[in-house]
Design a protein around this motif. Structure first.
Motif, short mmCIF file in Angstrom:
data_model
loop_
_atom_site.label_atom_id
_atom_site.label_comp_id
_atom_site.label_asym_id
_atom_site.label_seq_id
_atom_site.Cartn_x
_atom_site.Cartn_y
_atom_site.Cartn_z
N ASP A 57 0.85 -1.18 0.00
CA ASP A 57 0.00 0.00 0.00
C ASP A 57 0.89 1.24 0.00
O ASP A 57 1.98 1.24 0.60
N LEU A 105 -0.37 -3.60 -5.69
CA LEU A 105 -0.69 -2.39 -4.94
C LEU A 105 -2.19 -2.40 -4.65
O LEU A 105 -3.01 -2.32 -5.56
N HIS A 106 -2.54 -2.51 -3.36
CA HIS A 106 -3.95 -2.63 -2.99
C HIS A 106 -4.63 -1.27 -2.80
O HIS A 106 -5.76 -1.07 -3.25
N THR A 107 -3.97 -0.37 -2.07
CA THR A 107 -4.61 0.91 -1.75
C THR A 107 -3.61 2.06 -1.84
O THR A 107 -2.40 1.87 -1.69
N ILE A 108 -4.15 3.25 -2.05
CA ILE A 108 -3.39 4.50 -1.95
C ILE A 108 -4.09 5.36 -0.91
O ILE A 108 -5.32 5.49 -0.94
N ALA A 153 -3.44 3.98 -10.43
CA ALA A 153 -4.45 4.30 -9.43
C ALA A 153 -5.83 3.78 -9.80
O ALA A 153 -6.69 3.57 -8.93
N VAL A 161 -6.31 0.12 -8.21
CA VAL A 161 -6.28 -0.18 -6.78
C VAL A 161 -7.69 -0.39 -6.25
O VAL A 161 -8.68 0.09 -6.83
N SER A 162 -7.78 -1.09 -5.12
CA SER A 162 -9.09 -1.36 -4.52
C SER A 162 -9.68 -0.13 -3.85
O SER A 162 -10.91 -0.02 -3.70
N PHE A 178 -8.77 4.32 -2.96
CA PHE A 178 -7.91 5.49 -3.06
C PHE A 178 -8.53 6.56 -2.16
O PHE A 178 -9.56 7.14 -2.48
N TYR A 190 -7.56 0.08 3.76
CA TYR A 190 -6.24 0.49 4.23
C TYR A 190 -6.14 0.35 5.75
O TYR A 190 -5.13 -0.14 6.27
N ASP A 223 -0.20 -6.27 4.80
CA ASP A 223 0.54 -5.69 3.68
C ASP A 223 1.76 -4.93 4.17
O ASP A 223 1.84 -4.53 5.33
#
Length: 470
Positions: A149, A204-207, A235, A238-239, A241, A410, A419
């Motif tokens: 992440d 990359l799962h989340t931002i 972006a 991702v799941s 943001f 997140y 993560d």
């Protein structure tokens, strides 16, 4: 009151201090051995005696010895004060980790209840909360494979709240340095791209853009920030943001338009309280009406996943004030509500400038926590996220509630250490979770000037730490 905590030997001091402080939150504690008592107990108005049990560390007996000590000390303190703590002896550990581990081991619900009640003296209500949250977390985590992440820290706010110890500076002092900050951040993001290169098996799962208050940036700098991130990472894939728009007084139609031009899926508009007098006391410098206006702006801009934060235990807030806040939040209808218990942290202005606040009352209780839970349930939410901190009013907890499908992924990933977190920006904490389950950390300096002048060294420090080598 100053209390001498006299131990039979020097061991488990951290755990002893945390437990005694839970029963005597407003007292100064001085820990010492029996041999040191004559020297260190001068000026103490009370004495607590602690017998440390014998154990064989090499035989793995230390954990049970610690739990035995804490149970005996808890019973002693409870008898002395007449108090019972809803979380029992638990301190310095996330309750959901205990429940989650037991679930993954295939333990039956009754076994988990019995274990937590007997080992930690936790109340049935809190065990139920921990198990509910762990169950929701597990259901989400079971759909994912380990990945990483991206956290990006913007350490600026319009003003600094009295309870705050996050990496944050008044943005007015740094207006001329925003370009320099984004340039340093860009270097760190480039390094993150290099670290992640070739790791297609590690998604990359989340931002998450936090702070501080990211929306304290003006629209042009906010646009530059988002362009930097979205130009380097996918972006769209991702799941989740998230961008924190936590201070309602920083939310404008122009900034929301910038956010909507990028694949931002979730924002926070945080009142903390809907009582204007309290907002003034804690230095928020906005009104409840501004919170409602900011929320309405976000809805008009098209955001359909909005979180709101509130804090229980704020100065002079009792049931009527909390009820008023919850009623106004319910009228807005956010998708998630994060309920914090005020933590009196050493570096916050509430603590360092205590004389300014001494005449105010600071209370939190199970009754108030229940009130917030019922309000969340009335909005169709259930608990999905739980953690505790030291020095929390009422020795209670922080709980995130969300309607199904709108949980902050997140938050779950960082709490359960599922993560790795690549964190960029002043005060940001990078945490690499290796395949073997070990954790490596590198924390950037909180001071913005230090971050700017040492950015190249910080990137090299992360490289030398082997954060991306599992």
């Amino acid at each position: 009151m100053k209390i001498a905590v006299v131990c039979s030997r020097e061991d488990f001091y951290y755990d002893i201090h945390a437990l005694v402080k839970s029963f005597y939150p407003d007292s100064e504690l001085v820990l010492m051995t029996e041999a040191e008592e004559a020297e260190k107990a001068a000026g103490c108005e009370a004495r607590i005696s602690v017998k440390i049990p014998d154990y064989d560390a090499e035989a793995g007996e230390r954990p049970e010895a610690k739990n035995q000590l804490k149970r005996e000390l808890y019973r002693q303190l409870s008898a002395d004060t007449g108090l019972e703590l809803p979380w029992g002896t638990l301190s310095g550990i996330r309750p959901t980790k205990i429940a989650m581990k037991a679930m993954r081991e295939g333990k039956h619900e009754d076994e988990i209840y019995r274990y937590m009640a007997e080992t930690y003296l936790t109340s049935r209500e809190k065990i139920s909360l921990a198990m509910t949250v762990a169950g929701r977390e597990k259901a989400l985590l079971d759909t994912l494979k380990p990945g990483w992440d991206l956290y990006v820290g913007i350490p600026f706010c319009p003003s600094i709240c009295s309870y705050c110890t996050f990496s944050s500076s008044p943005i007015g002092l740094w207006a001329s340095s925003l370009d320099a900050y984004l340039e340093a951040l860009e270097k760190e993001l480039d390094a993150a791209v290099r670290w992640a290169a070739g790791r297609d098996d590690y998604p990359l799962h989340t931002i998450y853009i936090g702070g501080g208050t990211p929306t304290s940036l003006d629209p042009a700098h906010l646009d530059r920030l988002l362009a930097m991130i979205c130009g380097r990472f996918d972006a769209e894939a991702v799941s989740e943001f998230t961008v924190e728009a936590g201070r309602p007084d920083t939310v404008t139609p122009e900034k929301l338009k910038v956010l909507r031009s990028y694949p931002v899926t979730r924002i926070s508009v945080n009142p903390q309280t809907m009582n204007d007098r309290t907002l003034e006391i804690i230095g928020r410098r906005h009104t409840a009406a501004q919170t409602e206006a900011a929320f309405a702006m976000a809805r008009r801009a098209g955001f359909d996943n909005i979180n709101m934060d509130m804090i229980l235990g704020l100065p002079n807030e009792e049931l009527p004030e909390v009820t008023a806040t919850l009623d106004r939040i319910r009228a807005l209808g956010p998708e998630s509500l994060t309920v914090h218990s005020l933590a009196m942290k050493r570096a916050s202005r509430l603590t360092t400038a205590w004389e300014q606040y001494r005449s105010l009352s600071f209370h939190n209780s199970e009754q108030v926590m229940t009130l917030s839970r019922r309000a969340a349930e009335a909005m169709g939410m259930a608990p999905y996220y739980l953690y505790r901190q030291k020095n929390m009013k009422g020795n209670l907890e922080n709980v995130g509630y969300a309607v199904p499908g709108r949980e902050c992924l997140y938050n779950i990933l960082i709490m359960e250490e599922f993560d790795s977190i690549m964190a960029c920006g002043a005060g940001a904490s990078t945490k690499a979770v290796t395949r073997a389950g070990t954790i490596r950390r590198v924390v950037n300096p909180k001071d913005v000037r230090t971050y700017l002048t040492h950015i190249d060294d910080l990137i090299e420090k992360k490289h030398e730490a082997g954060l991306w080598t599992f």
